[in-house]
Scaffold this active site. Structure first.
Site, PDB file in Angstrom:
ATOM      1  N   ALA A   1       7.778  -7.364  -0.428  1.00  0.00           N
ATOM      2  CA  ALA A   1       9.183  -7.783  -0.380  1.00  0.00           C
ATOM      3  C   ALA A   1       9.447  -9.031  -1.202  1.00  0.00           C
ATOM      4  CB  ALA A   1       9.603  -7.988   1.076  1.00  0.00           C
ATOM      5  N   GLU A   2       8.647 -10.061  -0.979  1.00  0.00           N
ATOM      6  CA  GLU A   2       8.935 -11.336  -1.631  1.00  0.00           C
ATOM      7  C   GLU A   2       8.583 -11.305  -3.113  1.00  0.00           C
ATOM      8  OE1 GLU A   2       7.995 -11.639   2.657  1.00  0.00           O
ATOM      9  OE2 GLU A   2       6.861 -10.908   0.930  1.00  0.00           O
TER      10      GLU A   2
ATOM     11  N   TYR B   1      -1.355  -0.084  -0.166  1.00  0.00           N
ATOM     12  CA  TYR B   1      -0.729   0.964   0.634  1.00  0.00           C
ATOM     13  C   TYR B   1      -0.358   2.165  -0.215  1.00  0.00           C
ATOM     14  CZ  TYR B   1       4.295  -0.022  -0.484  1.00  0.00           C
ATOM     15  OH  TYR B   1       5.516  -0.160  -1.081  1.00  0.00           O
TER      16      TYR B   1
ATOM     17  N   TYR C   1      -3.047  -0.463   4.323  1.00  0.00           N
ATOM     18  CA  TYR C   1      -4.400  -0.987   4.507  1.00  0.00           C
ATOM     19  C   TYR C   1      -4.327  -2.492   4.233  1.00  0.00           C
ATOM     20  CZ  TYR C   1      -5.534   3.934   4.412  1.00  0.00           C
ATOM     21  OH  TYR C   1      -5.561   5.294   4.690  1.00  0.00           O
ATOM     22  N   ARG C   2      -3.756  -3.192   5.224  1.00  0.00           N
ATOM     23  CA  ARG C   2      -3.492  -4.616   5.045  1.00  0.00           C
ATOM     24  C   ARG C   2      -4.031  -5.464   6.200  1.00  0.00           C
ATOM     25  NH1 ARG C   2       3.004  -4.691   5.369  1.00  0.00           N
ATOM     26  NH2 ARG C   2       2.697  -6.548   4.091  1.00  0.00           N
TER      27      ARG C   2
ATOM     28  N   GLY D   1      12.617  -0.624  -1.940  1.00  0.00           N
ATOM     29  CA  GLY D   1      12.823  -1.847  -2.703  1.00  0.00           C
ATOM     30  C   GLY D   1      14.270  -2.242  -2.887  1.00  0.00           C
TER      31      GLY D   1
ATOM     32  N   ASP E   1      15.256  -5.618  -1.186  1.00  0.00           N
ATOM     33  CA  ASP E   1      14.720  -6.775  -1.902  1.00  0.00           C
ATOM     34  C   ASP E   1      15.546  -7.043  -3.159  1.00  0.00           C
ATOM     35  OD1 ASP E   1      12.670  -6.681   0.013  1.00  0.00           O
ATOM     36  OD2 ASP E   1      11.433  -5.406  -1.274  1.00  0.00           O
TER      37      ASP E   1
ATOM     38  N   ASP F   1       9.073   0.164  -6.833  1.00  0.00           N
ATOM     39  CA  ASP F   1       9.652  -0.856  -5.961  1.00  0.00           C
ATOM     40  C   ASP F   1      10.353  -1.947  -6.761  1.00  0.00           C
ATOM     41  OD1 ASP F   1       8.191   0.652  -4.192  1.00  0.00           O
ATOM     42  OD2 ASP F   1       7.278  -1.051  -3.167  1.00  0.00           O
TER      43      ASP F   1
END
Length: 360
Positions: free
Chosen positions: A51-52, A107, A124-125, A274, A277, A313
């Site tokens: 996101a950021e 991911y 997978y975080r 996305g 964002d 994204d």
């Protein structure tokens, strides 16, 4: 109701000063080669997502001086993230490499629309390098080096240390830059049920808040922009997004609010991931340029449309002059504009229909 403050408490910056600092995890994203279940997709294309960092890339591509701060693993995926995000023009000097073997998050997602039950995302975080961000591992001077500090609720959900960092950053302090906060509720990351309280507290500490009406309903059982504002009176600016129905901004003016609503654009959607964002990036860009509230909302919609009409994204936004011209359309022109794939390409012109798929 807190004491009134300026709607745009953005401190001035010199010509070379960082305008926006974005803090948060970015992951290597794997996009499917064709629609279908993850179990059936034979191959994936590697890209980036977070996101950021999405906001940072969009702002940098739009001509702003942006810094992304995070932690990545000492691995090839971490190398890829730093290189790919830096390629957008983002300053990545604030990214730290994890020295304790934590990996970079990754991911996978399906090509199916996120709003359907067929959509799948495999993260997978857990235990990633970014989850080790904390007040002890992040430098406040670095985080406060811009005119705006942009955060999202995703970071708060990564670990207890990340939540502690977010809470510290959301505390009102002298010298803090304008704090922008996108609620970005991800239910799967808040399995202990603490999300609603934590996200509400963080939003109340921010100067500018973005929240979807669907998020507010799910988190706090709030429905409609007015009800959301009543529960969140603290931010000087509150933006409530309603997807295809548009967005509403509440801007504090003394003891009351000025309320502005702008309808969303008609868009031929390629992929919905996305867009939120990108909307935040468009709104922040226009805020830095001190444009009127209605123009800020329109630039948010335009930046979102750029991502909606692209498979990834993050994408290249329209040229600033191009976006300004579209944002300046009268209400009738805005209401009939329809954007499709390729509308942001150099030389595209909505007046001739080259970037638009006609007009509706």
């Amino acid at each position: 109701m807190p004491a009134p403050v300026a709607a745009d408490p953005i401190r001035p910056g010199g010509p070379e000063a960082t305008e926006v600092v974005c803090l948060g995890e970015s992951m290597v994203t794997f996009l499917p080669s064709r629609p279908g279940r993850l179990a059936d997709v034979p191959a994936f294309t590697r890209t980036i997502g977070g996101a950021e960092s999405n906001v940072a890339c969009a702002l940098a591509a739009a001509g702003h001086r942006v810094k992304w701060i995070s932690r990545v693993g000492r691995d090839g995926f971490g190398d890829h993230l730093v290189e790919a995000i830096g390629a957008y023009g983002v300053d990545t000097s604030g990214v730290r490499r994890d020295a304790d073997g934590r990996p970079t998050g990754i991911y996978f997602r399906t090509a199916t629309d996120r709003s359907t039950t067929a959509h799948e995302v495999a993260y997978y975080r857990a235990g990633s390098a970014a989850s080790a961000m904390s007040p002890a591992t992040m430098d406040r001077g670095d985080l406060w080096s811009g005119r705006v500090l942009h955060l999202s609720g995703i970071t708060a959900a990564l670990s207890d240390d990340c939540l502690a960092l977010m809470r510290e950053l959301a505390e009102p302090r002298a010298g803090r830059p304008l704090l922008s906060f996108d609620v970005n509720h991800r239910p799967a990351l808040w399995r202990d049920g603490s999300g609603p309280r934590a996200l509400l507290d963080l939003a109340r500490g921010a100067d500018l808040v973005f929240v979807g009406d669907d998020e507010a309903a799910q988190l706090w059982d709030l429905r409609g922009p007015a009800a959301i504002r009543a529960a969140l009176p603290e931010p000087a600016v509150l933006v409530v997004k309603a997807g295809a129905d548009g967005a509403t901004a509440f801007v504090r003016d003394g003891e009351s609010d000025t309320v502005t609503s702008v309808p969303a654009l008609a868009v031929d959607v390629v992929a919905p991931v996305g867009a939120g964002d990108a909307f935040a990036a468009g709104f922040l860009s226009a805020t830095l340029r001190e444009l009127p509230t209605g123009a800020r909302l329109r630039h948010g919609h335009l930046m979102a449309a750029a991502v909606l009409t692209d498979a990834g994204d993050v994408c290249v936004p329209p040229a600033r002059a191009h976006a300004d011209r579209l944002a300046a359309l009268d209400d009738a022109g805005w209401g009939t504009l329809r954007l499709g794939p390729g509308w942001t390409a150099p030389g595209a012109d909505s007046a001739t229909g080259r970037e638009a798929v006609g007009t509706s």
